[in-house]
Scaffold this motif. Structure first.
Motif, PDB file in Angstrom:
ATOM      1  N   PHE A   2     -23.633  -5.621  -8.541  1.00 12.48           N
ATOM      2  CA  PHE A   2     -23.162  -6.055  -9.849  1.00 12.48           C
ATOM      3  C   PHE A   2     -21.674  -5.767 -10.058  1.00 12.48           C
ATOM      4  CE2 PHE A   2     -27.687  -5.151 -10.243  1.00 12.48           C
ATOM      5  CZ  PHE A   2     -28.145  -6.344 -10.767  1.00 12.48           C
ATOM      6  N   CYS A   3     -21.078  -5.002  -9.185  1.00 14.93           N
ATOM      7  CA  CYS A   3     -19.665  -4.656  -9.335  1.00 14.93           C
ATOM      8  C   CYS A   3     -18.791  -5.835  -8.923  1.00 14.93           C
ATOM      9  CB  CYS A   3     -19.346  -3.429  -8.474  1.00 14.93           C
ATOM     10  SG  CYS A   3     -17.617  -2.920  -8.550  1.00 14.93           S
ATOM     11  N   GLN A  67     -13.552   7.681  10.672  1.00 15.09           N
ATOM     12  CA  GLN A  67     -12.869   8.944  10.852  1.00 15.09           C
ATOM     13  C   GLN A  67     -12.985   9.752   9.563  1.00 15.09           C
ATOM     14  OE1 GLN A  67     -12.005  10.695  13.229  1.00 15.09           O
ATOM     15  NE2 GLN A  67     -10.127  10.051  14.265  1.00 15.09           N
ATOM     16  N   ALA A  68     -13.034  11.066   9.668  1.00 15.16           N
ATOM     17  CA  ALA A  68     -13.109  11.920   8.479  1.00 15.16           C
ATOM     18  C   ALA A  68     -11.883  11.710   7.609  1.00 15.16           C
ATOM     19  CB  ALA A  68     -13.209  13.384   8.900  1.00 15.16           C
ATOM     20  N   GLY A  69     -12.115  11.557   6.303  1.00 18.34           N
ATOM     21  CA  GLY A  69     -11.011  11.384   5.360  1.00 18.34           C
ATOM     22  C   GLY A  69     -10.484   9.977   5.254  1.00 18.34           C
ATOM     23  N   ALA A  70     -11.138   9.009   5.924  1.00 17.02           N
ATOM     24  CA  ALA A  70     -10.631   7.633   5.935  1.00 17.02           C
ATOM     25  C   ALA A  70     -11.012   6.851   4.681  1.00 17.02           C
ATOM     26  CB  ALA A  70     -11.138   6.897   7.168  1.00 17.02           C
ATOM     27  N   MET A  71     -12.035   7.304   3.941  1.00 15.60           N
ATOM     28  CA  MET A  71     -12.499   6.555   2.775  1.00 15.60           C
ATOM     29  C   MET A  71     -11.481   6.604   1.632  1.00 15.60           C
ATOM     30  SD  MET A  71     -13.931   6.845  -0.496  1.00 15.60           S
ATOM     31  CE  MET A  71     -14.686   8.448  -0.654  1.00 15.60           C
ATOM     32  N   GLN A  72     -11.190   5.422   1.037  1.00 13.23           N
ATOM     33  CA  GLN A  72     -10.326   5.364  -0.148  1.00 13.23           C
ATOM     34  C   GLN A  72     -11.140   5.153  -1.417  1.00 13.23           C
ATOM     35  OE1 GLN A  72      -7.764   1.924  -1.038  1.00 13.23           O
ATOM     36  NE2 GLN A  72      -6.029   3.350  -1.189  1.00 13.23           N
ATOM     37  N   TRP A  73     -12.042   4.152  -1.411  1.00 16.63           N
ATOM     38  CA  TRP A  73     -12.927   3.968  -2.553  1.00 16.63           C
ATOM     39  C   TRP A  73     -14.226   3.289  -2.117  1.00 16.63           C
ATOM     40  CZ3 TRP A  73     -14.036  -1.155  -3.256  1.00 16.63           C
ATOM     41  CH2 TRP A  73     -13.052  -2.105  -2.939  1.00 16.63           C
ATOM     42  N   ILE A  74     -15.253   3.477  -2.959  1.00 17.09           N
ATOM     43  CA  ILE A  74     -16.579   2.911  -2.716  1.00 17.09           C
ATOM     44  C   ILE A  74     -17.054   2.198  -3.970  1.00 17.09           C
ATOM     45  CG2 ILE A  74     -19.024   3.452  -2.335  1.00 17.09           C
ATOM     46  CD1 ILE A  74     -18.156   5.780  -0.603  1.00 17.09           C
ATOM     47  N   ALA A  75     -17.591   1.004  -3.813  1.00 20.57           N
ATOM     48  CA  ALA A  75     -18.203   0.268  -4.921  1.00 20.57           C
ATOM     49  C   ALA A  75     -19.625  -0.091  -4.527  1.00 20.57           C
ATOM     50  CB  ALA A  75     -17.395  -0.995  -5.234  1.00 20.57           C
ATOM     51  N   GLY A  76     -20.582   0.334  -5.324  1.00 21.11           N
ATOM     52  CA  GLY A  76     -21.968   0.019  -5.035  1.00 21.11           C
ATOM     53  C   GLY A  76     -22.785   1.252  -4.686  1.00 21.11           C
ATOM     54  N   ASN A  77     -24.006   1.011  -4.282  1.00 23.37           N
ATOM     55  CA  ASN A  77     -24.946   2.083  -3.969  1.00 23.37           C
ATOM     56  C   ASN A  77     -24.825   2.468  -2.495  1.00 23.37           C
ATOM     57  OD1 ASN A  77     -27.027   3.939  -4.155  1.00 23.37           O
ATOM     58  ND2 ASN A  77     -28.631   2.389  -3.919  1.00 23.37           N
ATOM     59  N   ILE A  78     -23.827   3.279  -2.191  1.00 31.16           N
ATOM     60  CA  ILE A  78     -23.562   3.707  -0.817  1.00 31.16           C
ATOM     61  C   ILE A  78     -23.593   5.221  -0.753  1.00 31.16           C
ATOM     62  CG2 ILE A  78     -21.869   3.759   1.062  1.00 31.16           C
ATOM     63  CD1 ILE A  78     -20.856   1.060   0.133  1.00 31.16           C
ATOM     64  N   GLU A  79     -24.361   5.749   0.180  1.00 31.15           N
ATOM     65  CA  GLU A  79     -24.460   7.189   0.384  1.00 31.15           C
ATOM     66  C   GLU A  79     -23.795   7.558   1.710  1.00 31.15           C
ATOM     67  OE1 GLU A  79     -25.661   9.214  -1.856  1.00 31.15           O
ATOM     68  OE2 GLU A  79     -26.355   7.619  -3.198  1.00 31.15           O
ATOM     69  N   SER A  80     -23.298   8.792   1.782  1.00 30.54           N
ATOM     70  CA  SER A  80     -22.647   9.247   3.011  1.00 30.54           C
ATOM     71  C   SER A  80     -23.394  10.428   3.615  1.00 30.54           C
ATOM     72  CB  SER A  80     -21.190   9.643   2.745  1.00 30.54           C
ATOM     73  OG  SER A  80     -21.125  10.761   1.895  1.00 30.54           O
ATOM     74  N   TYR A 109     -21.731   6.057   6.459  1.00 31.57           N
ATOM     75  CA  TYR A 109     -21.937   5.466   5.137  1.00 31.57           C
ATOM     76  C   TYR A 109     -23.014   4.398   5.253  1.00 31.57           C
ATOM     77  CZ  TYR A 109     -17.543   7.740   3.905  1.00 31.57           C
ATOM     78  OH  TYR A 109     -16.542   8.681   3.687  1.00 31.57           O
ATOM     79  N   ARG A 110     -24.004   4.463   4.347  1.00 33.62           N
ATOM     80  CA  ARG A 110     -25.152   3.566   4.413  1.00 33.62           C
ATOM     81  C   ARG A 110     -25.499   3.085   3.006  1.00 33.62           C
ATOM     82  NH1 ARG A 110     -28.870   4.009   8.420  1.00 33.62           N
ATOM     83  NH2 ARG A 110     -28.345   6.222   8.696  1.00 33.62           N
ATOM     84  N   GLY A 111     -25.908   1.817   2.901  1.00 35.21           N
ATOM     85  CA  GLY A 111     -26.342   1.309   1.599  1.00 35.21           C
ATOM     86  C   GLY A 111     -25.910  -0.120   1.367  1.00 35.21           C
ATOM     87  N   ASN A 112     -25.631  -0.424   0.092  1.00 29.28           N
ATOM     88  CA  ASN A 112     -25.224  -1.771  -0.305  1.00 29.28           C
ATOM     89  C   ASN A 112     -23.982  -1.675  -1.181  1.00 29.28           C
ATOM     90  OD1 ASN A 112     -27.653  -3.712   0.525  1.00 29.28           O
ATOM     91  ND2 ASN A 112     -28.542  -1.825  -0.296  1.00 29.28           N
ATOM     92  N   GLY A 113     -22.920  -2.319  -0.749  1.00 27.93           N
ATOM     93  CA  GLY A 113     -21.687  -2.283  -1.526  1.00 27.93           C
ATOM     94  C   GLY A 113     -20.466  -2.453  -0.639  1.00 27.93           C
ATOM     95  N   LEU A 114     -19.339  -1.984  -1.139  1.00 23.01           N
ATOM     96  CA  LEU A 114     -18.062  -2.118  -0.442  1.00 23.01           C
ATOM     97  C   LEU A 114     -17.451  -0.739  -0.199  1.00 23.01           C
ATOM     98  CD1 LEU A 114     -16.497  -5.068  -2.479  1.00 23.01           C
ATOM     99  CD2 LEU A 114     -17.663  -5.214  -0.267  1.00 23.01           C
ATOM    100  N   LEU A 115     -16.890  -0.564   0.970  1.00 22.62           N
ATOM    101  CA  LEU A 115     -16.205   0.672   1.341  1.00 22.62           C
ATOM    102  C   LEU A 115     -14.816   0.306   1.838  1.00 22.62           C
ATOM    103  CD1 LEU A 115     -15.933   3.684   2.280  1.00 22.62           C
ATOM    104  CD2 LEU A 115     -17.099   2.979   4.393  1.00 22.62           C
TER     105      LEU A 115
END
Length: 283
Positions: A2-3, A67-80, A109-115
């Motif tokens: 929905f995002c 890589q560790a620390g590479a994530m900037q933002w997550i949208a949706g139902n994503i778990e790490s 990272y696993r789930g549904n959304g954007l990373l």
């Protein structure tokens, strides 16, 4: 999902340069947030294709490792997840990190959304690991950024100390195998990379120019001539040698280097060269 995210796919300053699997590479054409004192540097960086680049991972029930620390933002139902099980797994991760130059833990990272991953000035390559064969793809130290969660990781050790000490590739390297895609950071763009395919043959490189190579290839470091005297006379000394059947991605240029009076590559130090170039251009 929905995002809704506006001003990304419809942003004229951010263009899509490559897409494979769940990975999309975006390139910022201009840095629009610089202060006046940094504008000259930003201008010359843009002219020389030194731009910010990011990877967007689209998850639809699948997973990716980064890589560790590479994530900037997550949208949706994503778990790490850390991917480390117990103290033994943590110690193994530390050892692998020390010998390969990669992070101790690669978050899954696993789930549904954007990373979206953090921006980098490095060039980004998406590789189909399955196309490298059953032995997988060996990469140069520190170039791993992300990959499909289904890919297997392992560490390969050099057959002899000569290739470790003299080859410039390190004693150990990270190997990715299986079916899926991986994103590498590269010091040069794909348009400058040569792809060599070997069929029970030999390929020699003068210098640490290989970005990645097939795990089926045997890597050694040898004299460029059959004799020490011959190697001294031809001026090449030691060369990196790849034998067998497989392929090699390598760069004919080295970023951040210049030619010295002996027509050989030498490493520049710091950013003095960039500053001098800008000063001359503005004078």
């Amino acid at each position: 999902m929905f995002c809704k995210i506006r001003n990304l796919l419809d942003n004229k300053n951010i263009i899509q340069t490559e897409k494979m699997g769940c990975f999309t590479v975006f390139e910022h054409q201009e840095d629009l947030s610089v202060v006046p004192t940094e504008a000259p540097l930003a201008y010359f960086m843009r002219q020389m294709n030194c731009k910010k680049r990011q990877v967007l991972c689209t998850l639809n029930g699948n997973s990716v490792k980064t890589q560790a620390g590479a994530m900037q933002w997550i949208a949706g139902n994503i778990e790490s997840e850390t991917g480390i099980k117990g103290v033994g797994g943590f110690l193994k991760g530390i050892i692998n990190s020390a010998v390969t130059g990669e992070s101790t833990a690669k978050p899954l990272y696993r789930g549904n959304g954007l990373l979206m991953l953090e921006p980098t000035y490095q060039h980004l390559l998406i590789e189909d690991i399955g196309a490298w064969g059953s032995s997988g793809c060996v990469m140069q130290d520190g170039l791993f950024l992300a990959c499909d969660g289904t890919l297997q990781e392992s560490v390969i050790m050099r057959d002899n100390l000569s290739s470790a000490i003299a080859g410039g590739e390190g004693i150990f390297n990270l190997v990715l195998s299986g079916n899926g895609y991986a994103v590498f950071e590269s010091p040069v763009p794909r348009t400058e990379l040569y792809e060599i395919e070997l069929q029970d043959d030999v390929f020699k490189i003068d210098g640490n120019l290989a970005i990645a190579w097939s795990g089926s290839l045997k890597f050694t470091v040898e004299r460029s001539s059959k004799t020490i005297t011959g190697s001294m006379i031809n001026g090449e000394g030691l060369v990196n040698v790849y034998r067998g059947t497989g392929k090699i991605l390598f760069s004919p240029t080295i970023t951040g280097t210049e030619m010295n009076t002996n027509n050989s590559v030498q490493q520049t130090t710091g950013t003095k060269g960039i500053g001098d170039a800008i000063s001359k251009a503005l004078s």
